[in-house]
Design a protein around this motif. Structure first.
Motif, PDB file in Angstrom:
ATOM      1  N   ILE A 112     -19.864 -38.614 -35.622  1.00 21.40           N
ATOM      2  CA  ILE A 112     -19.636 -39.236 -36.997  1.00 21.40           C
ATOM      3  C   ILE A 112     -18.420 -40.146 -36.738  1.00 21.40           C
ATOM      4  O   ILE A 112     -18.366 -41.294 -37.305  1.00 21.40           O
ATOM      5  N   ALA A 113     -17.433 -39.996 -35.835  1.00 21.81           N
ATOM      6  CA  ALA A 113     -16.522 -40.775 -35.479  1.00 21.81           C
ATOM      7  C   ALA A 113     -16.847 -42.241 -35.150  1.00 21.81           C
ATOM      8  O   ALA A 113     -16.190 -43.309 -35.295  1.00 21.81           O
ATOM      9  N   ALA A 114     -17.906 -42.070 -34.382  1.00 25.87           N
ATOM     10  CA  ALA A 114     -18.505 -43.260 -33.547  1.00 25.87           C
ATOM     11  C   ALA A 114     -19.041 -44.237 -34.721  1.00 25.87           C
ATOM     12  O   ALA A 114     -19.009 -45.423 -34.411  1.00 25.87           O
ATOM     13  N   ILE A 115     -19.726 -43.714 -35.649  1.00 19.75           N
ATOM     14  CA  ILE A 115     -20.150 -44.459 -36.761  1.00 19.75           C
ATOM     15  C   ILE A 115     -19.014 -45.114 -37.644  1.00 19.75           C
ATOM     16  O   ILE A 115     -19.017 -46.073 -38.104  1.00 19.75           O
ATOM     17  N   GLN A 128     -24.123 -47.959 -46.185  1.00 19.12           N
ATOM     18  CA  GLN A 128     -25.185 -47.181 -45.495  1.00 19.12           C
ATOM     19  C   GLN A 128     -24.644 -46.203 -44.603  1.00 19.12           C
ATOM     20  O   GLN A 128     -25.145 -45.190 -44.307  1.00 19.12           O
ATOM     21  N   ALA A 129     -23.412 -46.678 -43.995  1.00 26.78           N
ATOM     22  CA  ALA A 129     -22.789 -45.837 -43.224  1.00 26.78           C
ATOM     23  C   ALA A 129     -22.117 -44.674 -43.606  1.00 26.78           C
ATOM     24  O   ALA A 129     -22.165 -43.501 -42.955  1.00 26.78           O
ATOM     25  N   LEU A 130     -21.606 -44.956 -44.845  1.00 25.88           N
ATOM     26  CA  LEU A 130     -21.225 -43.675 -45.499  1.00 25.88           C
ATOM     27  C   LEU A 130     -22.176 -42.695 -46.141  1.00 25.88           C
ATOM     28  O   LEU A 130     -22.029 -41.547 -45.695  1.00 25.88           O
ATOM     29  N   ILE A 131     -23.283 -43.235 -46.500  1.00 26.53           N
ATOM     30  CA  ILE A 131     -24.133 -42.086 -46.959  1.00 26.53           C
ATOM     31  C   ILE A 131     -24.951 -41.498 -45.755  1.00 26.53           C
ATOM     32  O   ILE A 131     -25.189 -40.334 -45.818  1.00 26.53           O
ATOM     33  N   ALA A 132     -25.135 -42.148 -44.487  1.00 22.07           N
ATOM     34  CA  ALA A 132     -25.520 -41.540 -43.332  1.00 22.07           C
ATOM     35  C   ALA A 132     -24.626 -40.411 -42.899  1.00 22.07           C
ATOM     36  O   ALA A 132     -25.043 -39.293 -42.636  1.00 22.07           O
ATOM     37  N   ARG A 133     -23.372 -40.881 -42.959  1.00 23.23           N
ATOM     38  CA  ARG A 133     -22.360 -39.689 -42.343  1.00 23.23           C
ATOM     39  C   ARG A 133     -22.031 -38.622 -43.290  1.00 23.23           C
ATOM     40  O   ARG A 133     -22.336 -37.379 -42.787  1.00 23.23           O
ATOM     41  N   GLY A 209     -24.500 -33.177 -49.161  1.00 30.62           N
ATOM     42  CA  GLY A 209     -24.747 -34.210 -48.182  1.00 30.62           C
ATOM     43  C   GLY A 209     -25.148 -35.738 -48.922  1.00 30.62           C
ATOM     44  O   GLY A 209     -25.749 -36.632 -48.469  1.00 30.62           O
ATOM     45  N   LYS A 210     -24.617 -35.739 -50.151  1.00 31.77           N
ATOM     46  CA  LYS A 210     -24.650 -36.852 -51.104  1.00 31.77           C
ATOM     47  C   LYS A 210     -23.619 -37.434 -51.518  1.00 31.77           C
ATOM     48  O   LYS A 210     -22.643 -36.572 -51.736  1.00 31.77           O
ATOM     49  N   VAL A 211     -23.468 -38.517 -51.719  1.00 28.55           N
ATOM     50  CA  VAL A 211     -22.241 -39.194 -52.350  1.00 28.55           C
ATOM     51  C   VAL A 211     -22.632 -39.781 -53.798  1.00 28.55           C
ATOM     52  O   VAL A 211     -23.406 -40.076 -54.065  1.00 28.55           O
ATOM     53  N   GLY A 212     -21.376 -39.474 -54.501  1.00 26.04           N
ATOM     54  CA  GLY A 212     -21.780 -39.783 -56.014  1.00 26.04           C
ATOM     55  C   GLY A 212     -21.765 -41.248 -56.279  1.00 26.04           C
ATOM     56  O   GLY A 212     -21.001 -42.074 -55.494  1.00 26.04           O
ATOM     57  N   GLU A 213     -22.419 -41.801 -57.140  1.00 22.47           N
ATOM     58  CA  GLU A 213     -22.576 -43.119 -57.418  1.00 22.47           C
ATOM     59  C   GLU A 213     -21.742 -43.551 -58.689  1.00 22.47           C
ATOM     60  O   GLU A 213     -21.327 -42.732 -59.511  1.00 22.47           O
ATOM     61  N   PRO A 214     -21.220 -44.654 -58.649  1.00 24.24           N
ATOM     62  CA  PRO A 214     -21.344 -46.011 -57.920  1.00 24.24           C
ATOM     63  C   PRO A 214     -20.251 -45.608 -56.550  1.00 24.24           C
ATOM     64  O   PRO A 214     -19.331 -44.944 -56.679  1.00 24.24           O
ATOM     65  N   ILE A 215     -20.820 -46.123 -55.530  1.00 26.08           N
ATOM     66  CA  ILE A 215     -19.941 -45.957 -54.219  1.00 26.08           C
ATOM     67  C   ILE A 215     -18.961 -47.328 -54.211  1.00 26.08           C
ATOM     68  O   ILE A 215     -19.287 -48.509 -54.234  1.00 26.08           O
ATOM     69  N   LEU A 216     -17.601 -46.533 -53.958  1.00 25.84           N
ATOM     70  CA  LEU A 216     -16.569 -47.788 -53.812  1.00 25.84           C
ATOM     71  C   LEU A 216     -16.462 -48.419 -52.383  1.00 25.84           C
ATOM     72  O   LEU A 216     -16.184 -47.440 -51.309  1.00 25.84           O
ATOM     73  N   ASP A 217     -16.853 -49.456 -52.414  1.00 27.95           N
ATOM     74  CA  ASP A 217     -16.883 -50.162 -51.014  1.00 27.95           C
ATOM     75  C   ASP A 217     -16.096 -51.440 -50.774  1.00 27.95           C
ATOM     76  O   ASP A 217     -15.266 -51.420 -51.616  1.00 27.95           O
ATOM     77  N   ARG A 218     -16.196 -52.323 -49.966  1.00 28.62           N
ATOM     78  CA  ARG A 218     -15.526 -53.420 -49.912  1.00 28.62           C
ATOM     79  C   ARG A 218     -15.610 -54.223 -51.229  1.00 28.62           C
ATOM     80  O   ARG A 218     -14.536 -54.564 -51.666  1.00 28.62           O
ATOM     81  N   ASP A 219     -16.718 -54.562 -51.687  1.00 24.98           N
ATOM     82  CA  ASP A 219     -16.664 -55.279 -53.070  1.00 24.98           C
ATOM     83  C   ASP A 219     -16.011 -54.439 -54.237  1.00 24.98           C
ATOM     84  O   ASP A 219     -15.174 -55.184 -55.011  1.00 24.98           O
ATOM     85  N   ALA A 220     -16.308 -53.320 -54.411  1.00 23.30           N
ATOM     86  CA  ALA A 220     -15.267 -52.435 -55.262  1.00 23.30           C
ATOM     87  C   ALA A 220     -13.974 -52.469 -55.011  1.00 23.30           C
ATOM     88  O   ALA A 220     -13.173 -52.523 -56.132  1.00 23.30           O
ATOM     89  N   LYS A 221     -13.328 -52.493 -53.784  1.00 25.30           N
ATOM     90  CA  LYS A 221     -11.924 -52.790 -53.592  1.00 25.30           C
ATOM     91  C   LYS A 221     -11.354 -53.972 -54.163  1.00 25.30           C
ATOM     92  O   LYS A 221     -10.275 -53.949 -55.020  1.00 25.30           O
ATOM     93  N   LEU A 222     -12.152 -55.098 -53.833  1.00 22.11           N
ATOM     94  CA  LEU A 222     -11.803 -56.485 -54.415  1.00 22.11           C
ATOM     95  C   LEU A 222     -11.585 -56.202 -55.883  1.00 22.11           C
ATOM     96  O   LEU A 222     -10.774 -56.959 -56.621  1.00 22.11           O
TER      97      LEU A 222
END
Length: 297
Positions: A112-115, A128-133, A209-222
């Protein structure tokens, strides 16, 4: 002098003998320089300058400093002290990547650290990487989160950064692609006004194994940066942002002072300011705070 070049090193690591070399380098490019102003003995110093772009001054400083473990950041003299702080959590306010540490309890830390490394360097889509991990951690007991928290350490200077900016009227927010389980605890421990992050879904004491929506990503930080600035009636120029990963880059580039902190190569290369050697107190020195003004709580 309309601009300030700040040099910051780990405590005791800034040699005054570097200043003449630095001044000569700036003047060789046509800059005029003012008197050095020490913010902290052997740790941080301001050098006012004029007649040179900030990027040129920083490049000249880095060349003059050579291999010395000293950070150099140039900012306008006016408006140095920021009134809004947005900080990433993992590998910024805390020293670790909390998701990678959770994965250790599933025997998947290296995988997981490699991802994570590829995602933070912009090689993979963050969402996608967050959901996969997180999917790989399905069935892991919640106790793994508690044990991860017990081993999580704050980055040196984190408390001082938030306490000092809060004491001077700044709004301080933690914004993370990590998880509320950790951001809530870090925010309370460090003193952030608010925290925003992702949610790990849990059922019957185990991760689904699931992440709640909405996912906070790069666009959400901005978007969070822009929203908070608007709510506080502040221009983006009055904001300080800090982070280390590709998902932090948009907010780093949009803020008046955006700092790549011990960042991944793609982020360090694209940010206007970076801290590679000093701790988080460097973000206070760059704003012109003196050692005597820095608070710990």
């Amino acid at each position: 002098m309309p601009q300030i070049l700040t040099l910051v090193a780990p405590p005791g690591g800034l040699d005054a003998a570097l200043l003449p070399r630095l001044r000569d380098a700036l003047q060789a490019l046509g800059a005029s320089t003012g008197a050095a102003d020490w913010l902290a003995p052997e740790e941080a110093v301001d050098l006012p300058f004029d007649g040179l772009a900030a990027e040129q001054a920083v490049a000249a400083a880095r060349a003059a400093l050579g291999e010395a473990p000293v950070d150099a950041i140039a900012v306008p003299a006016e408006g140095r002290r920021k009134r809004l702080l947005l900080a990433d959590m993992d590998s910024t306010i805390v020293t670790s990547e909390t998701l990678d540490e959770i994965a250790a309890y599933a025997g998947l830390k290296e995988e997981i650290a490699a991802i994570t490394r590829r995602s933070m360097n912009g090689e993979l889509d963050f969402r996608q990487a967050l959901i996969a991990r997180v999917g790989m951690l399905r069935g892991l007991p919640v106790s793994a989160l508690d044990r991860t928290w017990e081993a999580t350490a704050l980055t040196p200077g984190a408390r001082a950064l938030v306490a000092t900016m809060r004491a001077n009227g700044a709004h301080c927010t933690l914004v993370s692609g990590g998880f509320t389980f950790f951001t809530g605890r870090v925010a309370a421990l460090v003193g952030f006004h608010a925290h925003y992050s992702n949610t790990l879904e849990i059922a019957d004491g185990r991760l689904t194994g699931k992440v709640g929506e909405p996912i906070l990503d790069r666009d959400a930080k901005l978007a969070t940066l822009k929203r908070l600035a608007a709510e506080l009636s502040l221009p983006l120029e009055a904001a300080l942002t800090v982070g280390d990963g590709a998902n932090d880059l948009a907010m780093i580039q949009a803020a008046g002072l955006g700092i790549a902190f011990r960042a991944k190569p793609v982020v360090a290369a694209a940010a206007r300011a970076r801290v590679d050697h000093a701790d988080l107190r460097a973000l206070l020195f760059v704003q012109g705070y003196r050692a005597a003004e820095i608070r710990e709580d």
